[in-house]
Scaffold this motif. Sequence first.
Motif, mmCIF file in Angstrom:
data_model
loop_
_atom_site.group_PDB
_atom_site.id
_atom_site.type_symbol
_atom_site.label_atom_id
_atom_site.label_comp_id
_atom_site.label_asym_id
_atom_site.label_seq_id
_atom_site.Cartn_x
_atom_site.Cartn_y
_atom_site.Cartn_z
ATOM 1 N N LEU A 24 0.907 -1.075 0.049
ATOM 2 C CA LEU A 24 -0.116 -0.036 -0.118
ATOM 3 C C LEU A 24 0.770 1.211 -0.157
ATOM 4 C CD1 LEU A 24 -2.784 -0.960 2.765
ATOM 5 C CD2 LEU A 24 -2.510 -1.678 0.328
ATOM 6 N N ALA A 25 0.573 1.968 -0.836
ATOM 7 C CA ALA A 25 1.718 3.237 -1.088
ATOM 8 C C ALA A 25 1.220 4.327 -1.704
ATOM 9 C CB ALA A 25 2.967 2.733 -2.005
ATOM 10 N N ALA A 29 -6.115 -10.693 -0.074
ATOM 11 C CA ALA A 29 -6.638 -11.998 0.420
ATOM 12 C C ALA A 29 -5.682 -13.117 0.181
ATOM 13 C CB ALA A 29 -8.022 -12.609 -0.141
ATOM 14 N N ASP A 30 -5.143 -13.026 -1.276
ATOM 15 C CA ASP A 30 -4.104 -14.146 -1.901
ATOM 16 C C ASP A 30 -2.661 -13.909 -1.181
ATOM 17 O OD1 ASP A 30 -6.061 -15.265 -2.999
ATOM 18 O OD2 ASP A 30 -5.905 -14.462 -4.850
ATOM 19 N N ALA A 31 -2.481 -12.698 -0.495
ATOM 20 C CA ALA A 31 -0.917 -12.406 -0.167
ATOM 21 C C ALA A 31 -0.530 -13.144 0.833
ATOM 22 C CB ALA A 31 -1.023 -11.043 0.266
ATOM 23 N N ASP A 32 1.054 -13.340 1.092
ATOM 24 C CA ASP A 32 1.466 -13.678 2.259
ATOM 25 C C ASP A 32 2.050 -12.714 2.918
ATOM 26 O OD1 ASP A 32 1.893 -16.655 0.988
ATOM 27 O OD2 ASP A 32 3.043 -15.917 -0.212
ATOM 28 N N VAL A 33 2.345 -11.525 2.373
ATOM 29 C CA VAL A 33 2.740 -10.527 3.133
ATOM 30 C C VAL A 33 2.214 -9.088 2.572
ATOM 31 C CG1 VAL A 33 4.721 -8.879 3.765
ATOM 32 C CG2 VAL A 33 4.988 -11.356 3.381
ATOM 33 N N VAL A 34 1.675 -8.207 3.392
ATOM 34 C CA VAL A 34 1.219 -6.988 2.978
ATOM 35 C C VAL A 34 2.010 -5.778 3.494
ATOM 36 C CG1 VAL A 34 -0.802 -5.288 3.091
ATOM 37 C CG2 VAL A 34 -1.404 -7.601 2.772
ATOM 38 N N LEU A 35 2.584 -5.161 2.838
ATOM 39 C CA LEU A 35 3.610 -4.019 3.445
ATOM 40 C C LEU A 35 2.917 -2.420 3.329
ATOM 41 C CD1 LEU A 35 6.824 -5.161 1.571
ATOM 42 C CD2 LEU A 35 5.845 -5.837 3.891
ATOM 43 N N LEU A 36 2.993 -1.816 4.284
ATOM 44 C CA LEU A 36 2.402 -0.436 4.169
ATOM 45 C C LEU A 36 3.783 0.418 4.155
ATOM 46 C CD1 LEU A 36 0.110 -1.632 5.546
ATOM 47 C CD2 LEU A 36 -0.052 0.388 7.261
ATOM 48 N N THR A 83 -7.137 -11.396 5.784
ATOM 49 C CA THR A 83 -6.223 -12.129 5.182
ATOM 50 C C THR A 83 -5.171 -12.930 6.239
ATOM 51 O OG1 THR A 83 -4.305 -11.846 3.910
ATOM 52 C CG2 THR A 83 -4.391 -10.146 5.410
ATOM 53 N N ALA A 84 -4.751 -14.094 5.723
ATOM 54 C CA ALA A 84 -3.779 -14.849 6.381
ATOM 55 C C ALA A 84 -2.325 -14.164 6.456
ATOM 56 C CB ALA A 84 -3.720 -15.969 5.946
ATOM 57 N N ALA A 85 -2.314 -13.264 5.595
ATOM 58 C CA ALA A 85 -0.919 -12.565 5.345
ATOM 59 C C ALA A 85 -0.598 -11.763 6.555
ATOM 60 C CB ALA A 85 -1.056 -11.696 4.221
ATOM 61 N N ARG A 86 0.620 -11.494 6.780
ATOM 62 C CA ARG A 86 1.276 -10.789 7.990
ATOM 63 C C ARG A 86 1.193 -9.472 7.340
ATOM 64 N NH1 ARG A 86 0.030 -12.954 12.118
ATOM 65 N NH2 ARG A 86 -1.687 -13.524 10.596
ATOM 66 N N VAL A 87 0.944 -8.323 8.172
ATOM 67 C CA VAL A 87 0.726 -6.875 7.903
ATOM 68 C C VAL A 87 1.949 -6.206 8.585
ATOM 69 C CG1 VAL A 87 -0.494 -4.984 7.467
ATOM 70 C CG2 VAL A 87 -1.681 -7.107 7.241
ATOM 71 N N VAL A 88 2.901 -5.633 7.631
ATOM 72 C CA VAL A 88 4.376 -5.009 8.182
ATOM 73 C C VAL A 88 4.287 -3.699 7.660
ATOM 74 C CG1 VAL A 88 6.675 -4.940 8.250
ATOM 75 C CG2 VAL A 88 5.442 -7.221 8.348
ATOM 76 N N GLY A 89 4.501 -2.683 8.685
ATOM 77 C CA GLY A 89 4.432 -1.262 8.106
ATOM 78 C C GLY A 89 5.803 -0.726 8.393
ATOM 79 N N VAL A 90 6.027 0.210 7.673
ATOM 80 C CA VAL A 90 7.456 0.878 7.876
ATOM 81 C C VAL A 90 7.313 2.594 8.086
ATOM 82 C CG1 VAL A 90 9.610 1.271 6.508
ATOM 83 C CG2 VAL A 90 8.280 -0.730 5.822
#
Length: 326
Positions: A10-11, A193-200, A225-232
């Motif tokens: 997400l950007a 939904a299909d992601a392994d990782v979501v990045l902010l 989502t089963a993905a892990r959500v990581v922000g920067v």
Amino acid sequence: MTSSPRVVVLAGGVGGSKFTLGVREALARLGAPEATVVVNTGDDLWLSGVRLQPDVDSILYALAGVNDTERGWGRAGDTERVNHELQQWDAGWPWFTLGDLDLGTHLARTGWLREGLTPTQVVERLSHRWPLGVRMLPMTDTEVDTHVRVSGGEVMHFQEWWTRHRAQLAPLGFDNPGIRSARPAPGVVEAIADADVVLLAPSNPVVSIGPILAVPGIREALAATAARVVGVSPIIGGSVVRGMADVCLTAIGVATSAAAVAGLYGARRDGGVLDAWLIAQEDAHLAPDVDAQGVRAVVAPLWMRDVAASAAMADAALAAAEATAR
């Protein structure tokens, strides 16, 4: 987690474009699938009869390698003959420069929109010109331009407040008219939904990431989502890296600190969006405050001085996702 993760970013803005370059580089080294980048469209506007999408274009140009890295926006080597002529006609905004090459993009976009294409379809067409190495999606096909409320009851477009006034008018709040009835652009929810990782990305949390999260259905997709959500964190050492995000944060009552922005996004376990949060080495002392909010703090170098540094950030974010998954 798979060694070839499916990644959604997400950007928005310059920070988002630099980070996206790093994600592309990191995933290419892993042999992973191309990332899907969901781009903020709250900055969009109509000007002189054409539709502008500043964040879409910033990321598009950066991925294509044709962006003006000195100014931070627009095309490298651009000229401004048409912009000068518009000013002679007292048209457009004299303080908002449209480069000639950049205007070509806006004209192509506007023509396709007039022909009936959706913004999603337009972004797809724009993406065909260069080998971008990612899939770009607008956050929504609905027009939800950002408006800024300032003292005295005046309301202006975000671009006027940001570019003309350089955020010097104290904002009372930010609005995206129509966003409550908006829907995620086709493919956005499915990608999450299909992601392994979501990045902010380390974009402005109020006016770049905020509008994306405000589109009904996107927060729900992040929660499910089963993905892990990581922000920067876009904050390093208590200061913004670029732009006037500190003014935006102050307007909504959030301190300009890495820990405070983590709190703004919130822990997923408590209804927020984050599983982990990258903070700069300069902010390592805030790690316990972030952990206490239910978000795993990860300390890493966050200065995006070049693509290699941005890729190292992406590597750290992917490692954080894997650690939280375990």
